[in-house]
Every structure is written in C-alpha cells, then in structure tokens.
Design a protein around this motif. Sequence first.
Motif, PDB file in Angstrom:
ATOM      1  N   THR A 138       0.806  -1.227   0.000  1.00 43.71           N
ATOM      2  CA  THR A 138       0.000   0.000   0.000  1.00 43.71           C
ATOM      3  C   THR A 138       0.836   1.273   0.000  1.00 43.71           C
ATOM      4  OG1 THR A 138      -0.109   0.014   2.433  1.00 43.71           O
ATOM      5  CG2 THR A 138      -1.874  -1.156   1.243  1.00 43.71           C
ATOM      6  N   GLY A 139       2.117   1.151   0.366  1.00 46.29           N
ATOM      7  CA  GLY A 139       2.963   2.331   0.481  1.00 46.29           C
ATOM      8  C   GLY A 139       2.633   3.173   1.698  1.00 46.29           C
ATOM      9  N   LYS A 140       1.985   2.581   2.686  1.00 51.93           N
ATOM     10  CA  LYS A 140       1.564   3.303   3.882  1.00 51.93           C
ATOM     11  C   LYS A 140       2.074   2.613   5.143  1.00 51.93           C
ATOM     12  CE  LYS A 140      -2.681   4.905   1.640  1.00 51.93           C
ATOM     13  NZ  LYS A 140      -2.382   6.355   1.681  1.00 51.93           N
ATOM     14  N   GLU A 141       2.203   3.381   6.210  1.00 50.90           N
ATOM     15  CA  GLU A 141       2.501   2.787   7.509  1.00 50.90           C
ATOM     16  C   GLU A 141       1.275   2.026   7.985  1.00 50.90           C
ATOM     17  OE1 GLU A 141       4.084   4.043  11.980  1.00 50.90           O
ATOM     18  OE2 GLU A 141       3.296   5.582  10.622  1.00 50.90           O
ATOM     19  N   VAL A 142       1.485   0.853   8.553  1.00 50.37           N
ATOM     20  CA  VAL A 142       0.388   0.051   9.096  1.00 50.37           C
ATOM     21  C   VAL A 142       0.648  -0.181  10.576  1.00 50.37           C
ATOM     22  CG1 VAL A 142      -0.922  -2.090   8.945  1.00 50.37           C
ATOM     23  CG2 VAL A 142       0.025  -1.079   6.863  1.00 50.37           C
ATOM     24  N   GLY A 170     -11.324  -7.881   6.242  1.00 51.63           N
ATOM     25  CA  GLY A 170     -11.758  -6.921   5.242  1.00 51.63           C
ATOM     26  C   GLY A 170     -11.414  -5.508   5.637  1.00 51.63           C
ATOM     27  N   THR A 171     -12.092  -4.561   4.997  1.00 49.46           N
ATOM     28  CA  THR A 171     -11.775  -3.149   5.161  1.00 49.46           C
ATOM     29  C   THR A 171     -12.999  -2.340   5.565  1.00 49.46           C
ATOM     30  OG1 THR A 171     -12.278  -2.650   2.857  1.00 49.46           O
ATOM     31  CG2 THR A 171     -10.008  -3.307   3.359  1.00 49.46           C
ATOM     32  N   PHE A 220      -4.092 -11.615  -0.795  1.00 49.39           N
ATOM     33  CA  PHE A 220      -4.017 -12.776  -1.686  1.00 49.39           C
ATOM     34  C   PHE A 220      -2.625 -12.990  -2.283  1.00 49.39           C
ATOM     35  CE2 PHE A 220      -8.692 -11.689  -2.140  1.00 49.39           C
ATOM     36  CZ  PHE A 220      -9.082 -12.665  -1.233  1.00 49.39           C
ATOM     37  N   SER A 221      -1.744 -11.996  -2.171  1.00 48.59           N
ATOM     38  CA  SER A 221      -0.377 -12.168  -2.675  1.00 48.59           C
ATOM     39  C   SER A 221       0.612 -12.535  -1.577  1.00 48.59           C
ATOM     40  CB  SER A 221       0.099 -10.884  -3.371  1.00 48.59           C
ATOM     41  OG  SER A 221       0.206  -9.807  -2.452  1.00 48.59           O
ATOM     42  N   LYS A 237      -5.749  -2.422  -3.252  1.00 49.65           N
ATOM     43  CA  LYS A 237      -4.376  -2.724  -2.853  1.00 49.65           C
ATOM     44  C   LYS A 237      -4.348  -3.610  -1.608  1.00 49.65           C
ATOM     45  CE  LYS A 237      -2.145   1.443  -4.717  1.00 49.65           C
ATOM     46  NZ  LYS A 237      -1.430   2.701  -4.367  1.00 49.65           N
ATOM     47  N   ILE A 238      -5.234  -3.329  -0.668  1.00 55.46           N
ATOM     48  CA  ILE A 238      -5.301  -4.127   0.561  1.00 55.46           C
ATOM     49  C   ILE A 238      -5.758  -5.547   0.231  1.00 55.46           C
ATOM     50  CG2 ILE A 238      -6.506  -4.397   2.768  1.00 55.46           C
ATOM     51  CD1 ILE A 238      -6.633  -1.258   2.820  1.00 55.46           C
ATOM     52  N   ARG A 239      -6.782  -5.640  -0.600  1.00 57.59           N
ATOM     53  CA  ARG A 239      -7.283  -6.953  -1.022  1.00 57.59           C
ATOM     54  C   ARG A 239      -6.174  -7.756  -1.712  1.00 57.59           C
ATOM     55  NH1 ARG A 239     -12.697  -8.465  -2.432  1.00 57.59           N
ATOM     56  NH2 ARG A 239     -12.739 -10.325  -3.755  1.00 57.59           N
TER      57      ARG A 239
END
Length: 323
Positions: free
Chosen positions: A88-92, A258-259, A276-277, A270-272
């Motif tokens: 996602t290119g984001k901090e989680v 989910g989201t 799966f990747s 992107k999250i989905r």
Amino acid sequence: MNKIHILGAAAVAALTFSALPSVAQDCPRGDLDDRYCDADGDLIADIPTDPADLIDPDTLIFAYTPVEDPAVYETAWADFLTHLEEATGKEVVFFPVQNNAAQIEAMRSGRLHIAGFNTGSNPLAVNCAGFRPFTIMAGEDGSFGYEMEILTHPDSGIEKVEDIRGGQMAFTSETSNSGFKAPSAILASEFGMSAGDDFEPVFSGKHDNSILGVANQDYPAAAIANSVLARMLERDVVSEDQLVSIYKSQTFPTTGYGTAHNLTPELQQKIRDAFFSFEWEGTSLEEEFEKNGEAQFLEMTYQDFWSVIRTIDEANGVSYECS
C-alpha cells in the motif's frame, strides 16, 4: 523478525480519519445502518460514490479479533503487516483491541481501517460499522472453519450436555458465535435448555479465558471455538488431560478479514491484493496459524459464507440495530 508498529487505545482515539456521512441516505440498505447503502444487494455497505465521503489515510490501523490475549498476536501479524505496508505504500499500525464491542466501535467511528472480526461479530461489524469482509484463512486444500465445542473437566461430574442443567456454564461474550450465539441456539433447540432457566450463565470475556477456566476447574463447563483450543494445546497453555469435550457442532466460518467501506476504491483493492499475494511459508503468520491447519487467505463473500451465522442470529432474536 520484522518490526511491528503497536498502537495503544489512547493513541487510536486521537487518530480519527472519519469522513462518515452524518445523515441517512435514500438508498436500498437491507439490515445496514442508515449511514450505508447496498445498491447491489450483496448485504455489505457500498463504497461511497461521493469523493467527499472517501478517505485515504497515510497510516492504516489494523486489528485482529480479540479471541485471546492481544499480545500473542503482535508478533504473529508482524510479517503480514510489513507486506501490507509494501503493497500500500503506507505505515500500518497494529491495534490490540480488548473486546468485540470496542473493535466494532473503532471501525464505525473511522479509527479502524483493516480488521479481522470474529465469526459472531461479523454481522454486527457489517451492518453497524460498514465492514466489507472478503477473505478468511483456510488450509492448503481450501478447507476452512472451526467448530463450537462444549468443554468440561474430568472431575466435573458432567458426562453429557444434559448434565449441565442446574449448574453453571461459561460463555465468552454475547457477540461471539461459538462463545454464545451458536451454543444458545443449540442448547435451546436440541436439549430444551436456556440460560437463566436451566443453568447459570457466566461470561469470561474471551475463549482463552473460558478454556483456562475449565482446565483450572473455575468453570464446570464452557462453550468455545476449537480453533482457539488447538492453538492453546499447541503452545502447551493447557493439556488434553485437563479437558473433556461433550459436544461438537457443525463447521462455521472463521474470522473474516476486510476493510472499512469508505477507504478509496484504489486503496481497498491494494489491501485486497496484499492478502491474496502474501506468501505464508516461513513467516510469523504461518508459525502461529498453522497450529490449526491454516495456510492461505481464501476469497469469500459475506452473503454466502455467513448465511448459517445469520440463521443462528435469527433463531436467537439478534438485532443488528446500532446503538
């Protein structure tokens, strides 16, 4: 081991990215709260069409269902959340929620973006918090789910379900499928027993509390999810000789992931894709969840996979109205 960002409750309270509509919308919605729409009839909240109602936060908050001590899962999710950051290119940030109600409220108020809600909480999260589940964990062969079991200990004097009558039985919380809703429906329909009339109900708060309570003989019996039991046995938290199973249900879907509905469509995709990747082999997620045979994220729909849970809720008179 990759690092994992941990967020306390106070810090989460300060991170509000909410752009939720404040008035009811004129649209099809079924059982959804009036802040959501379901134009396509799939029983989950539609992604808002007005860009003003969408959010694209720099920091994403993730929470796993509080079935056990949240500290157990801070490390377990580390590798996956690193993968999610890269995708996602984001901090989680991992948010260790303490109970189901707090987790639902966090998403409803816009403070939680990605989550795994337990089986029983999924309908409430969907209808009250705009949760959009799309995957569950499964084995390599595609098998998934868990069973509700009623446990007792060897010295309880309980040999069959009917022997609970007149005594005490532990549940987890009223939002839990295997910890309350399913056993309540089963006890009533199959054994003619109801809490308060035929036995004294007590609530432990979590599945691990109920399992430990029976193992330590604090409770004579308890209804639990056997996926949690499998992980606790694997970690030697309890031993098989401390517990006796007297009932095992049909298979139910496990935690749904989910989201929040109002993340931008691009971010939700992107999250989905990240789920799966994700390659499980050799990761902290595999180390924890292989204990009960899980090895991949399986695509699913709430409409189909949660049909049996909605039926149980209907039998128990459960309302999805948000308070």
